[in-house]
Each structure stands twice: as C-alpha cells, then as structure tokens.
Design a protein around this motif. Structure first.
Motif, PDB file in Angstrom:
ATOM      1  N   GLN A 155       0.839  -1.195   0.000  1.00 19.56           N
ATOM      2  CA  GLN A 155       0.000   0.000   0.000  1.00 19.56           C
ATOM      3  C   GLN A 155       0.880   1.252   0.000  1.00 19.56           C
ATOM      4  O   GLN A 155       1.891   1.302   0.685  1.00 19.56           O
ATOM      5  N   ARG A 156       0.499   2.254  -0.787  1.00 23.48           N
ATOM      6  CA  ARG A 156       1.235   3.519  -0.840  1.00 23.48           C
ATOM      7  C   ARG A 156       0.485   4.580  -0.048  1.00 23.48           C
ATOM      8  O   ARG A 156      -0.736   4.632  -0.078  1.00 23.48           O
ATOM      9  N   PHE A 157       1.247   5.426   0.642  1.00 24.25           N
ATOM     10  CA  PHE A 157       0.683   6.506   1.431  1.00 24.25           C
ATOM     11  C   PHE A 157       1.156   7.830   0.856  1.00 24.25           C
ATOM     12  O   PHE A 157       2.362   8.044   0.686  1.00 24.25           O
ATOM     13  N   LEU A 158       0.213   8.703   0.523  1.00 25.08           N
ATOM     14  CA  LEU A 158       0.564  10.018  -0.014  1.00 25.08           C
ATOM     15  C   LEU A 158       1.184  10.869   1.081  1.00 25.08           C
ATOM     16  O   LEU A 158       0.641  10.969   2.185  1.00 25.08           O
ATOM     17  N   VAL A 159       2.329  11.468   0.790  1.00 23.84           N
ATOM     18  CA  VAL A 159       3.047  12.340   1.733  1.00 23.84           C
ATOM     19  C   VAL A 159       3.643  13.503   0.954  1.00 23.84           C
ATOM     20  O   VAL A 159       3.601  13.526  -0.281  1.00 23.84           O
ATOM     21  N   HIS A 160       4.227  14.423   1.643  1.00 20.36           N
ATOM     22  CA  HIS A 160       4.964  15.522   1.010  1.00 20.36           C
ATOM     23  C   HIS A 160       6.090  15.898   1.966  1.00 20.36           C
ATOM     24  O   HIS A 160       5.939  16.790   2.802  1.00 20.36           O
ATOM     25  N   PHE A 161       7.209  15.160   1.879  1.00 22.30           N
ATOM     26  CA  PHE A 161       8.343  15.355   2.771  1.00 22.30           C
ATOM     27  C   PHE A 161       9.541  15.849   1.965  1.00 22.30           C
ATOM     28  O   PHE A 161       9.917  15.225   0.976  1.00 22.30           O
ATOM     29  N   HIS A 162      10.130  16.943   2.412  1.00 23.49           N
ATOM     30  CA  HIS A 162      11.396  17.356   1.825  1.00 23.49           C
ATOM     31  C   HIS A 162      12.443  16.363   2.305  1.00 23.49           C
ATOM     32  O   HIS A 162      12.370  15.851   3.426  1.00 23.49           O
ATOM     33  N   SER A 163      13.418  16.057   1.457  1.00 24.34           N
ATOM     34  CA  SER A 163      14.396  15.045   1.832  1.00 24.34           C
ATOM     35  C   SER A 163      15.783  15.382   1.316  1.00 24.34           C
ATOM     36  O   SER A 163      15.950  16.118   0.350  1.00 24.34           O
ATOM     37  N   VAL A 164      16.753  14.835   2.010  1.00 25.40           N
ATOM     38  CA  VAL A 164      18.149  14.841   1.589  1.00 25.40           C
ATOM     39  C   VAL A 164      18.515  13.371   1.463  1.00 25.40           C
ATOM     40  O   VAL A 164      18.185  12.567   2.331  1.00 25.40           O
ATOM     41  N   PHE A 165      19.175  12.991   0.382  1.00 24.05           N
ATOM     42  CA  PHE A 165      19.479  11.583   0.171  1.00 24.05           C
ATOM     43  C   PHE A 165      20.824  11.427  -0.513  1.00 24.05           C
ATOM     44  O   PHE A 165      21.353  12.358  -1.115  1.00 24.05           O
ATOM     45  N   SER A 166      21.370  10.224  -0.385  1.00 18.85           N
ATOM     46  CA  SER A 166      22.637   9.895  -1.040  1.00 18.85           C
ATOM     47  C   SER A 166      22.660   8.394  -1.267  1.00 18.85           C
ATOM     48  O   SER A 166      21.841   7.658  -0.730  1.00 18.85           O
ATOM     49  N   GLY A 167      23.602   7.954  -2.076  1.00 14.33           N
ATOM     50  CA  GLY A 167      23.739   6.531  -2.357  1.00 14.33           C
ATOM     51  C   GLY A 167      25.169   6.208  -2.705  1.00 14.33           C
ATOM     52  O   GLY A 167      26.027   7.101  -2.756  1.00 14.33           O
ATOM     53  N   PRO A 168      25.458   4.927  -2.964  1.00 13.43           N
ATOM     54  CA  PRO A 168      26.819   4.503  -3.267  1.00 13.43           C
ATOM     55  C   PRO A 168      27.427   5.248  -4.460  1.00 13.43           C
ATOM     56  O   PRO A 168      28.627   5.483  -4.492  1.00 13.43           O
ATOM     57  N   THR A 169      26.601   5.607  -5.432  1.00 16.99           N
ATOM     58  CA  THR A 169      27.112   6.303  -6.622  1.00 16.99           C
ATOM     59  C   THR A 169      26.495   7.688  -6.782  1.00 16.99           C
ATOM     60  O   THR A 169      26.530   8.265  -7.864  1.00 16.99           O
ATOM     61  N   LEU A 170      25.943   8.233  -5.690  1.00 18.45           N
ATOM     62  CA  LEU A 170      25.244   9.512  -5.737  1.00 18.45           C
ATOM     63  C   LEU A 170      25.630  10.343  -4.527  1.00 18.45           C
ATOM     64  O   LEU A 170      25.500   9.887  -3.393  1.00 18.45           O
ATOM     65  N   SER A 171      26.134  11.548  -4.769  1.00 20.75           N
ATOM     66  CA  SER A 171      26.472  12.424  -3.652  1.00 20.75           C
ATOM     67  C   SER A 171      25.195  13.015  -3.065  1.00 20.75           C
ATOM     68  O   SER A 171      24.100  12.803  -3.578  1.00 20.75           O
ATOM     69  N   GLU A 172      25.315  13.763  -1.985  1.00 23.19           N
ATOM     70  CA  GLU A 172      24.160  14.338  -1.310  1.00 23.19           C
ATOM     71  C   GLU A 172      23.293  15.128  -2.289  1.00 23.19           C
ATOM     72  O   GLU A 172      23.789  15.984  -3.009  1.00 23.19           O
ATOM     73  N   SER A 173      22.004  14.813  -2.312  1.00 23.36           N
ATOM     74  CA  SER A 173      21.056  15.428  -3.234  1.00 23.36           C
ATOM     75  C   SER A 173      19.786  15.788  -2.479  1.00 23.36           C
ATOM     76  O   SER A 173      19.569  15.344  -1.356  1.00 23.36           O
TER      77      SER A 173
END
Length: 66
Positions: free
Chosen positions: A7-25
């Motif tokens: 099930q998906r829940f509608l939200v509106h959250f600002h986020s900061v994210f990163s990954g193994p091949t992705l710098s802070e975005s």
C-alpha cells in the motif's frame, strides 16, 4: 492492470538523500510504501537504486533517517 504489492501513502516530505554512486542530493518524497517511495528530484535516480534518506517531517524536531 498492475497490482501493487504494498500500500502507498501520499506524503509531502522534503528530503536529503545519497547513495553509493550519488552524492548528497535534495528532493521531495511524494508517496511511501513498505517497498519504496516516489521521489521528485532533479538528480539522476532510478528504480531499484539503494539510497540513504533523511526525511524532514513537519512535526518532527529532527529528520527521520531511513
């Protein structure tokens, strides 16, 4: 017709994210489920990519880390 597994829940959250091949975005989470989320961003992100998320939820004093 494709049936979603979680099930998906509608939200509106600002986020900061990163990954193994992705710098802070930066982006906005538009929906969440147990298996993932929908992320609106200008960064190069694709389905299945593993990310570390920091969600900025309105009523929380500090970001939620996922």
């Amino acid at each position: 017709m494709q049936v979603r597994r979680d099930q998906r829940f509608l939200v509106h959250f600002h986020s900061v994210f990163s990954g193994p091949t992705l710098s802070e975005s930066f982006g906005t989470i538009l929906n969440l489920s147990e298996g993932g989320c929908c992320l609106l961003t200008d960064s190069q992100v694709h389905a299945g990519m593993l990310l570390t998320l920091h969600l900025h939820v309105t009523d929380e004093a500090s970001p939620i880390h996922i």
